[in-house]
Motif scaffolding. Structure first.
Motif, PDB file in Angstrom:
ATOM      1  N   PHE A   1      17.304  -8.614   2.411  1.00  0.00           N
ATOM      2  CA  PHE A   1      16.395  -7.459   2.509  1.00  0.00           C
ATOM      3  C   PHE A   1      16.997  -6.238   1.832  1.00  0.00           C
ATOM      4  CE2 PHE A   1      19.245  -6.925   6.084  1.00  0.00           C
ATOM      5  CZ  PHE A   1      19.471  -5.558   6.116  1.00  0.00           C
ATOM      6  N   VAL A   2      16.128  -5.292   1.519  1.00  0.00           N
ATOM      7  CA  VAL A   2      16.546  -3.958   1.102  1.00  0.00           C
ATOM      8  C   VAL A   2      15.858  -3.001   2.063  1.00  0.00           C
ATOM      9  CG1 VAL A   2      14.694  -3.659  -0.605  1.00  0.00           C
ATOM     10  CG2 VAL A   2      16.780  -2.349  -0.834  1.00  0.00           C
ATOM     11  N   GLN A   3      16.578  -1.988   2.525  1.00  0.00           N
ATOM     12  CA  GLN A   3      16.029  -1.015   3.468  1.00  0.00           C
ATOM     13  C   GLN A   3      15.833   0.303   2.741  1.00  0.00           C
ATOM     14  OE1 GLN A   3      17.979  -0.967   7.264  1.00  0.00           O
ATOM     15  NE2 GLN A   3      17.469   1.190   7.586  1.00  0.00           N
ATOM     16  N   LEU A   4      14.584   0.780   2.743  1.00  0.00           N
ATOM     17  CA  LEU A   4      14.219   2.000   2.022  1.00  0.00           C
ATOM     18  C   LEU A   4      13.555   2.999   2.961  1.00  0.00           C
ATOM     19  CD1 LEU A   4      12.626   0.152  -1.007  1.00  0.00           C
ATOM     20  CD2 LEU A   4      14.814   1.327  -1.014  1.00  0.00           C
ATOM     21  N   PRO A   5      13.695   4.311   2.689  1.00  0.00           N
ATOM     22  CA  PRO A   5      13.022   5.313   3.517  1.00  0.00           C
ATOM     23  C   PRO A   5      11.498   5.093   3.523  1.00  0.00           C
ATOM     24  CG  PRO A   5      14.574   6.358   2.014  1.00  0.00           C
ATOM     25  CD  PRO A   5      14.487   4.920   1.628  1.00  0.00           C
TER      26      PRO A   5
ATOM     27  N   ARG B   1      11.804   6.299  -7.122  1.00  0.00           N
ATOM     28  CA  ARG B   1      13.217   6.151  -6.812  1.00  0.00           C
ATOM     29  C   ARG B   1      13.496   6.769  -5.461  1.00  0.00           C
ATOM     30  NH1 ARG B   1      15.404   7.862 -11.449  1.00  0.00           N
ATOM     31  NH2 ARG B   1      16.018   9.890 -10.678  1.00  0.00           N
ATOM     32  N   CYS B   2      14.370   6.121  -4.707  1.00  0.00           N
ATOM     33  CA  CYS B   2      14.784   6.622  -3.395  1.00  0.00           C
ATOM     34  C   CYS B   2      16.288   6.781  -3.368  1.00  0.00           C
ATOM     35  CB  CYS B   2      14.398   5.637  -2.298  1.00  0.00           C
ATOM     36  SG  CYS B   2      12.648   5.522  -2.004  1.00  0.00           S
ATOM     37  N   SER B   3      16.733   7.815  -2.708  1.00  0.00           N
ATOM     38  CA  SER B   3      18.155   7.992  -2.419  1.00  0.00           C
ATOM     39  C   SER B   3      18.235   8.276  -0.924  1.00  0.00           C
ATOM     40  CB  SER B   3      18.736   9.120  -3.265  1.00  0.00           C
ATOM     41  OG  SER B   3      17.994  10.294  -3.110  1.00  0.00           O
ATOM     42  N   GLY B   4      19.406   8.474  -0.431  1.00  0.00           N
ATOM     43  CA  GLY B   4      19.519   8.754   1.004  1.00  0.00           C
ATOM     44  C   GLY B   4      19.780   7.488   1.786  1.00  0.00           C
ATOM     45  N   GLU B   5      18.903   7.157   2.701  1.00  0.00           N
ATOM     46  CA  GLU B   5      19.072   6.003   3.585  1.00  0.00           C
ATOM     47  C   GLU B   5      18.614   4.715   2.907  1.00  0.00           C
ATOM     48  OE1 GLU B   5      20.434   6.097   6.783  1.00  0.00           O
ATOM     49  OE2 GLU B   5      20.977   8.121   6.170  1.00  0.00           O
ATOM     50  N   VAL B   6      19.384   4.261   1.918  1.00  0.00           N
ATOM     51  CA  VAL B   6      19.066   3.033   1.187  1.00  0.00           C
ATOM     52  C   VAL B   6      20.189   2.032   1.432  1.00  0.00           C
ATOM     53  CG1 VAL B   6      18.574   2.039  -1.081  1.00  0.00           C
ATOM     54  CG2 VAL B   6      17.882   4.380  -0.580  1.00  0.00           C
ATOM     55  N   PHE B   7      19.809   0.809   1.874  1.00  0.00           N
ATOM     56  CA  PHE B   7      20.786  -0.228   2.173  1.00  0.00           C
ATOM     57  C   PHE B   7      20.319  -1.553   1.585  1.00  0.00           C
ATOM     58  CE2 PHE B   7      21.025   2.869   5.580  1.00  0.00           C
ATOM     59  CZ  PHE B   7      22.385   3.101   5.686  1.00  0.00           C
TER      60      PHE B   7
ATOM     61  N   ARG C   1       0.837  -1.210   0.000  1.00  0.00           N
ATOM     62  CA  ARG C   1       0.000   0.000   0.000  1.00  0.00           C
ATOM     63  C   ARG C   1       0.868   1.254   0.000  1.00  0.00           C
ATOM     64  NH1 ARG C   1      -3.155  -3.127   3.513  1.00  0.00           N
ATOM     65  NH2 ARG C   1      -2.178  -2.176   5.328  1.00  0.00           N
ATOM     66  N   THR C   2       1.910   1.253   0.815  1.00  0.00           N
ATOM     67  CA  THR C   2       2.807   2.406   0.879  1.00  0.00           C
ATOM     68  C   THR C   2       3.560   2.587  -0.430  1.00  0.00           C
ATOM     69  OG1 THR C   2       3.050   2.085   3.256  1.00  0.00           O
ATOM     70  CG2 THR C   2       4.684   3.471   2.182  1.00  0.00           C
ATOM     71  N   MET C   3       3.985   1.483  -1.047  1.00  0.00           N
ATOM     72  CA  MET C   3       4.716   1.584  -2.312  1.00  0.00           C
ATOM     73  C   MET C   3       3.825   2.141  -3.417  1.00  0.00           C
ATOM     74  SD  MET C   3       7.463  -1.561  -2.352  1.00  0.00           S
ATOM     75  CE  MET C   3       6.305  -2.896  -2.232  1.00  0.00           C
ATOM     76  N   TYR C   4       2.554   1.732  -3.456  1.00  0.00           N
ATOM     77  CA  TYR C   4       1.634   2.318  -4.441  1.00  0.00           C
ATOM     78  C   TYR C   4       1.469   3.823  -4.194  1.00  0.00           C
ATOM     79  CZ  TYR C   4       0.070  -1.842  -6.948  1.00  0.00           C
ATOM     80  OH  TYR C   4       0.015  -2.952  -7.759  1.00  0.00           O
ATOM     81  N   ARG C   5       1.416   4.206  -2.928  1.00  0.00           N
ATOM     82  CA  ARG C   5       1.304   5.629  -2.594  1.00  0.00           C
ATOM     83  C   ARG C   5       2.570   6.383  -3.022  1.00  0.00           C
ATOM     84  NH1 ARG C   5      -0.364   6.239   3.179  1.00  0.00           N
ATOM     85  NH2 ARG C   5      -2.297   5.412   2.356  1.00  0.00           N
ATOM     86  N   MET C   6       3.726   5.758  -2.854  1.00  0.00           N
ATOM     87  CA  MET C   6       4.982   6.386  -3.266  1.00  0.00           C
ATOM     88  C   MET C   6       5.039   6.539  -4.782  1.00  0.00           C
ATOM     89  SD  MET C   6       7.465   4.476  -0.533  1.00  0.00           S
ATOM     90  CE  MET C   6       8.900   5.525  -0.380  1.00  0.00           C
ATOM     91  N   CYS C   7       4.513   5.556  -5.509  1.00  0.00           N
ATOM     92  CA  CYS C   7       4.424   5.676  -6.974  1.00  0.00           C
ATOM     93  C   CYS C   7       3.509   6.842  -7.348  1.00  0.00           C
ATOM     94  CB  CYS C   7       3.873   4.383  -7.583  1.00  0.00           C
ATOM     95  SG  CYS C   7       5.010   2.996  -7.565  1.00  0.00           S
TER      96      CYS C   7
ATOM     97  N   GLY D   1      11.112   0.931   5.471  1.00  0.00           N
ATOM     98  CA  GLY D   1      11.924   0.089   6.350  1.00  0.00           C
ATOM     99  C   GLY D   1      12.495  -1.082   5.564  1.00  0.00           C
ATOM    100  N   ARG D   2      12.600  -2.235   6.210  1.00  0.00           N
ATOM    101  CA  ARG D   2      13.158  -3.413   5.553  1.00  0.00           C
ATOM    102  C   ARG D   2      12.088  -4.138   4.743  1.00  0.00           C
ATOM    103  NH1 ARG D   2      17.635  -6.308   9.375  1.00  0.00           N
ATOM    104  NH2 ARG D   2      18.910  -4.452   9.649  1.00  0.00           N
ATOM    105  N   VAL D   3      12.395  -4.380   3.488  1.00  0.00           N
ATOM    106  CA  VAL D   3      11.510  -5.142   2.604  1.00  0.00           C
ATOM    107  C   VAL D   3      12.268  -6.404   2.229  1.00  0.00           C
ATOM    108  CG1 VAL D   3      10.192  -5.132   0.455  1.00  0.00           C
ATOM    109  CG2 VAL D   3      10.563  -2.984   1.686  1.00  0.00           C
TER     110      VAL D   3
END
Length: 190
Positions: free
Chosen positions: A135-139, A124-130, A19-25, A142-144
């Motif tokens: 997992f991948v951690q995105l602003p 696209r995200c930059s900044g706190e991306v690991f 749901r959050t990813m659709y909102r980010m799109c 969190g952890r996906v």
């Protein structure tokens, strides 16, 4: 010797993360279309003033200027939902728009087009991306979880490594992917 590598890995997000990813799109698409709408008007006015056969001279500003305007725009009461996701979604979309205009004015691409709902949805995200082993951690998200584990070589004793940027996209079947570039050591064969 270091080499730049790119990866596209399938994600295994939770329902809340989807749901959050659709909102980010949606925020990314809105930022791009909002500014493109304003700029199309300015470009058409400049085009009308330009004699036929001459190059259109139009000052549209920079993505940094647009981001300042975007910060004000998204704080309007009807746009409050846009502040619930990472600021990078709109910021990176405006950078993409800036690149689209540059390519257009250089004659390398067509006039920028509006992004449509449901077609090539991404942000696209930059900044706190690991990236970690699984997992991948995105602003904001969190952890996906990743469907494919140990796809990126991470040194022993290190939980995660930083990435400069990551693009998250969804395909027509509803599968989510993360794409990113990173540097790795390459051992020469000779």
């Amino acid at each position: 010797m270091e080499q730049q590598c790119g990866r596209r890995i399938c994600l295994k997000p939770s329902r809340a993360q989807v749901r959050t990813m659709y909102r980010m799109c949606a925020v990314s698409r809105r930022a791009y279309n909002w500014k493109l709408g304003e700029q199309n008007k300015a470009y058409e006015e400049a085009k009308a003033r330009t004699p036929e056969g001459e190059k259109v001279e139009c000052s549209l500003g920079t993505p940094i200027d647009w981001h300042k305007e975007w910060c004000v725009y998204k704080k309007l009461p009807e746009n409050k939902w846009m502040t619930e996701v990472s600021k990078y979604c709109g910021q990176e979309a405006l950078r993409d728009l800036g690149n689209s205009w540059k390519r257009f004015f250089k004659g390398l691409a067509e006039h920028p087009k509006f992004h449509k709902y449901g077609i090539d949805e991404s942000f696209r995200c930059s900044g706190e991306v690991f990236i970690g082993r699984d997992f991948v951690q995105l602003p904001t998200l969190g952890r996906v979880k990743l469907k494919e584990k140990n796809y990126v070589k991470i040194p022993d004793g290190v939980e995660k490594i930083p990435l400069t940027m990551a693009t998250v996209s969804v395909d027509a079947s509803g599968k989510w992917f993360v794409s990113f570039a990173y540097k790795t050591d390459v051992i020469p064969l000779y």
